[in-house]
Design a protein around this motif. Structure first.
Motif, PDB file in Angstrom:
ATOM      1  N   LYS A   4     -22.726   1.976 -53.752  1.00 53.87           N
ATOM      2  CA  LYS A   4     -23.520   0.783 -53.496  1.00 53.87           C
ATOM      3  C   LYS A   4     -24.832   0.885 -54.252  1.00 53.87           C
ATOM      4  O   LYS A   4     -25.488   1.916 -54.255  1.00 53.87           O
ATOM      5  CB  LYS A   4     -23.801   0.647 -51.999  1.00 53.87           C
ATOM      6  CG  LYS A   4     -24.625  -0.606 -51.675  1.00 53.87           C
ATOM      7  CD  LYS A   4     -24.879  -0.718 -50.193  1.00 53.87           C
ATOM      8  CE  LYS A   4     -25.715  -1.965 -49.911  1.00 53.87           C
ATOM      9  NZ  LYS A   4     -26.011  -2.115 -48.470  1.00 53.87           N
ATOM     10  N   THR A   5     -25.182  -0.187 -54.889  1.00 55.30           N
ATOM     11  CA  THR A   5     -26.451  -0.223 -55.623  1.00 55.30           C
ATOM     12  C   THR A   5     -27.570  -0.683 -54.686  1.00 55.30           C
ATOM     13  O   THR A   5     -27.465  -1.714 -54.007  1.00 55.30           O
ATOM     14  CB  THR A   5     -26.353  -1.186 -56.821  1.00 55.30           C
ATOM     15  OG1 THR A   5     -25.270  -0.772 -57.660  1.00 55.30           O
ATOM     16  CG2 THR A   5     -27.652  -1.195 -57.609  1.00 55.30           C
ATOM     17  N   LEU A   6     -28.667   0.100 -54.621  1.00 50.52           N
ATOM     18  CA  LEU A   6     -29.795  -0.214 -53.746  1.00 50.52           C
ATOM     19  C   LEU A   6     -30.992  -0.687 -54.561  1.00 50.52           C
ATOM     20  O   LEU A   6     -31.212  -0.226 -55.684  1.00 50.52           O
ATOM     21  CB  LEU A   6     -30.207   1.028 -52.956  1.00 50.52           C
ATOM     22  CG  LEU A   6     -29.157   1.642 -52.037  1.00 50.52           C
ATOM     23  CD1 LEU A   6     -29.690   2.933 -51.423  1.00 50.52           C
ATOM     24  CD2 LEU A   6     -28.740   0.676 -50.946  1.00 50.52           C
ATOM     25  N   VAL A   8     -35.142  -0.882 -54.913  1.00 49.23           N
ATOM     26  CA  VAL A   8     -36.181   0.107 -54.616  1.00 49.23           C
ATOM     27  C   VAL A   8     -36.663  -0.045 -53.178  1.00 49.23           C
ATOM     28  O   VAL A   8     -36.886   0.943 -52.451  1.00 49.23           O
ATOM     29  CB  VAL A   8     -37.364  -0.041 -55.595  1.00 49.23           C
ATOM     30  CG1 VAL A   8     -38.509   0.892 -55.213  1.00 49.23           C
ATOM     31  CG2 VAL A   8     -36.890   0.238 -57.016  1.00 49.23           C
ATOM     32  N   THR A   9     -36.836  -1.287 -52.741  1.00 52.39           N
ATOM     33  CA  THR A   9     -37.289  -1.537 -51.371  1.00 52.39           C
ATOM     34  C   THR A   9     -36.301  -0.992 -50.363  1.00 52.39           C
ATOM     35  O   THR A   9     -36.685  -0.371 -49.360  1.00 52.39           O
ATOM     36  CB  THR A   9     -37.504  -3.041 -51.141  1.00 52.39           C
ATOM     37  OG1 THR A   9     -38.480  -3.525 -52.049  1.00 52.39           O
ATOM     38  CG2 THR A   9     -37.941  -3.339 -49.713  1.00 52.39           C
ATOM     39  N   GLU A  10     -35.022  -1.245 -50.591  1.00 51.59           N
ATOM     40  CA  GLU A  10     -33.994  -0.742 -49.682  1.00 51.59           C
ATOM     41  C   GLU A  10     -34.001   0.781 -49.634  1.00 51.59           C
ATOM     42  O   GLU A  10     -33.865   1.383 -48.570  1.00 51.59           O
ATOM     43  CB  GLU A  10     -32.624  -1.241 -50.112  1.00 51.59           C
ATOM     44  CG  GLU A  10     -32.415  -2.742 -49.857  1.00 51.59           C
ATOM     45  CD  GLU A  10     -31.111  -3.255 -50.455  1.00 51.59           C
ATOM     46  OE1 GLU A  10     -30.599  -4.288 -49.978  1.00 51.59           O
ATOM     47  OE2 GLU A  10     -30.601  -2.621 -51.406  1.00 51.59           O
ATOM     48  N   LEU A  11     -34.171   1.403 -50.792  1.00 58.45           N
ATOM     49  CA  LEU A  11     -34.208   2.862 -50.834  1.00 58.45           C
ATOM     50  C   LEU A  11     -35.415   3.400 -50.056  1.00 58.45           C
ATOM     51  O   LEU A  11     -35.281   4.326 -49.245  1.00 58.45           O
ATOM     52  CB  LEU A  11     -34.276   3.344 -52.289  1.00 58.45           C
ATOM     53  CG  LEU A  11     -34.450   4.853 -52.482  1.00 58.45           C
ATOM     54  CD1 LEU A  11     -33.273   5.606 -51.875  1.00 58.45           C
ATOM     55  CD2 LEU A  11     -34.600   5.171 -53.966  1.00 58.45           C
ATOM     56  N   ASN A  12     -36.586   2.799 -50.300  1.00 56.31           N
ATOM     57  CA  ASN A  12     -37.782   3.265 -49.601  1.00 56.31           C
ATOM     58  C   ASN A  12     -37.666   3.066 -48.088  1.00 56.31           C
ATOM     59  O   ASN A  12     -38.073   3.934 -47.300  1.00 56.31           O
ATOM     60  CB  ASN A  12     -39.025   2.545 -50.127  1.00 56.31           C
ATOM     61  CG  ASN A  12     -39.449   3.069 -51.480  1.00 56.31           C
ATOM     62  OD1 ASN A  12     -38.976   4.112 -51.931  1.00 56.31           O
ATOM     63  ND2 ASN A  12     -40.343   2.350 -52.161  1.00 56.31           N
ATOM     64  N   ASN A  13     -37.112   1.935 -47.675  1.00 53.82           N
ATOM     65  CA  ASN A  13     -36.952   1.688 -46.237  1.00 53.82           C
ATOM     66  C   ASN A  13     -35.954   2.653 -45.614  1.00 53.82           C
ATOM     67  O   ASN A  13     -36.120   3.098 -44.467  1.00 53.82           O
ATOM     68  CB  ASN A  13     -36.495   0.247 -45.996  1.00 53.82           C
ATOM     69  CG  ASN A  13     -37.612  -0.765 -46.222  1.00 53.82           C
ATOM     70  OD1 ASN A  13     -38.795  -0.433 -46.122  1.00 53.82           O
ATOM     71  ND2 ASN A  13     -37.248  -2.000 -46.548  1.00 53.82           N
ATOM     72  N   TYR A  14     -34.902   3.007 -46.376  1.00 50.74           N
ATOM     73  CA  TYR A  14     -33.904   3.948 -45.876  1.00 50.74           C
ATOM     74  C   TYR A  14     -34.541   5.330 -45.669  1.00 50.74           C
ATOM     75  O   TYR A  14     -34.353   5.960 -44.632  1.00 50.74           O
ATOM     76  CB  TYR A  14     -32.745   4.041 -46.882  1.00 50.74           C
ATOM     77  CG  TYR A  14     -31.679   5.036 -46.462  1.00 50.74           C
ATOM     78  CD1 TYR A  14     -30.774   4.739 -45.448  1.00 50.74           C
ATOM     79  CD2 TYR A  14     -31.585   6.281 -47.091  1.00 50.74           C
ATOM     80  CE1 TYR A  14     -29.804   5.656 -45.072  1.00 50.74           C
ATOM     81  CE2 TYR A  14     -30.620   7.206 -46.724  1.00 50.74           C
ATOM     82  CZ  TYR A  14     -29.737   6.890 -45.706  1.00 50.74           C
ATOM     83  OH  TYR A  14     -28.784   7.801 -45.330  1.00 50.74           O
TER      84      TYR A  14
END
Length: 399
Positions: A4-6, A8-14
């Motif tokens: 799944k491609t994330l 940057v915001t999704e990665l930081n929130n994760y």
């Protein structure tokens, strides 16, 4: 398997969620040296904690920063109670600071908090036990060092505000092992001699170690038992000690303690003038009220004066006398008229009046009237009454 491609915001929130759910990272004690310190206008504090090889950004929000009892400085060694999380906007990991304590003083802070909580539970800080600071003290007792700046500041402020207030110094040690015992001795001295109206205890600012004598439990109990009000003036505005909490009033500095304890001489004179004006007004009102009462009593007495009552009684007696005389006069006139009427009737039937007309009255010797000739026949002697007298004699019948 397709990855799944994330964003940057999704990665930081994760990453942030992982960090926020980690128990250890949410309950950290981190030791380090403060650098890049910045007090923001919003009240937040931004800085970094570093050691010899690493550094991490930190933020202390205003609500927590207000609870700090010391000012942060560059290079200060501290222990931070915090949590570690990610700031998604910059993708940077940082510490969110709840509390800070100076490195090496942790045990003293813990001891301070434990004693403060204990005395609070026992009621030593309750407002109901606080004594009122006198408004116009004649003499102030000061327990502090005789050579320090504290006594000079108190003297200067007192002389500026009111030259009529005396200062009595009990020289005490305010720093060093066992110094609190001399402070206790000073408080007990003033309470025993009862020679001051209020006591100021204090010293200048310093570290928690420098101020520790004012955190001693024995001193707190003596302050609490003092019959004389005590103002605690220990350290600077940001410094707090157990003595501050248990005293009747805390001053942020010794100079402020003197300002609280010593009223302005001009204000006293002004207040006295105001009291004088109010007192005169009260006296005038009272005098007017009493004058009015006196006049009312005078009127009452005048109306109920015995002389007036007696005079009025004489007048009433005269009135009753006149009324009685009139009643008697009327009664007499009425009786006179009745008597005259009876007299007229009597006169009309008076036999004497008949005699005046030439008639006579004949009586026997027993004074009985003879009204028939037949009664004469049996009598030897008769009496004949005329108008001007009577005669008696024997009667001789002609037939």
């Amino acid at each position: 398997m397709k990855m799944k491609t994330l964003t940057v915001t999704e990665l930081n929130n994760y990453i942030k969620r992982i960090l926020d759910n980690d128990f250890i990272l949410n309950n950290l004690l981190v030791k380090g040296e403060i650098s890049n310190l910045k007090y923001h206008s919003s009240g937040h504090i931004y800085f970094s904690l570093k050691d010899t090889t690493s550094k991490i950004n930190c933020v202390m929000f205003k609500s927590n920063a207000l609870e700090l009892d010391f000012k942060l400085e560059e290079g200060m060694e501290v222990i931070a109670s915090c949590r570690c999380s990610l700031y998604p906007g910059l993708g940077s990991m940082q510490l969110y600071i709840n509390k800070l304590q100076k490195e090496g003083l942790g045990e003293l802070h813990i001891k301070f908090e434990n004693l403060k909580n204990k005395l609070a539970r026992e009621g030593y800080f309750d407002q109901e036990h606080k004594k009122t600071i006198p408004k116009m003290p004649r003499r102030i007792g000061v327990v502090t060092s005789e050579t320090g700046a504290v006594i000079r500041d108190i003297i200067n402020v007192t002389r500026r505000r009111n030259s009529l207030v005396d200062i009595l110094l009990y020289p005490a040690q305010v720093q060093g092992e066992g110094a609190y015992k001399t402070i206790i001795a000073g408080i007990e001295f003033f309470n025993k001699n009862k020679n001051v109206d209020v006591i100021i205890i204090g010293r200048g600012g310093g570290s928690i170690e420098d101020l520790w004598n004012f955190n001693e439990e024995d001193l707190a109990k003596v302050i609490f038992k003092s019959k004389i009000p005590i103002i605690s003036a220990v350290g600077h505005e940001v410094d707090f000690t157990i003595s501050d909490f248990v005293s009747d009033l805390r001053a942020s500095t010794p100079s402020q303690a003197a300002e609280i304890a010593v009223p302005l001489q001009e204000e006293i004179f002004s207040e006295i003038d105001n009291y004088k004006i109010k007192l005169n007004e009260i006296i005038d009102k009272k005098l007017s009220y009493e004058r009015e009462r006196l006049l009312n009593y005078k009127k009452f007495l005048s109306l109920n004066n015995p002389e007036i009552i007696i005079s009025n009684s004489y007048l009433e007696l005269d009135r009753l006398k006149n009324a009685l005389n009139k009643i008697i006069q009327n009664k007499m006139e009425t009786e006179k008229m009745k008597l005259k009427s009876l007299s007229d009737i009597l006169q009309a039937h008076n036999p004497i009046n008949v005699l005046n007309k030439g008639y006579t009255i004949i009586k026997d010797n027993k004074d009985n009237i003879i009204s028939s000739k037949d009664e004469i026949n049996n009598l030897d002697e008769i009496n004949i009454i005329f108008r001007d007298g009577k005669i008696n004699g024997k009667f001789t019948s002609l037939n």
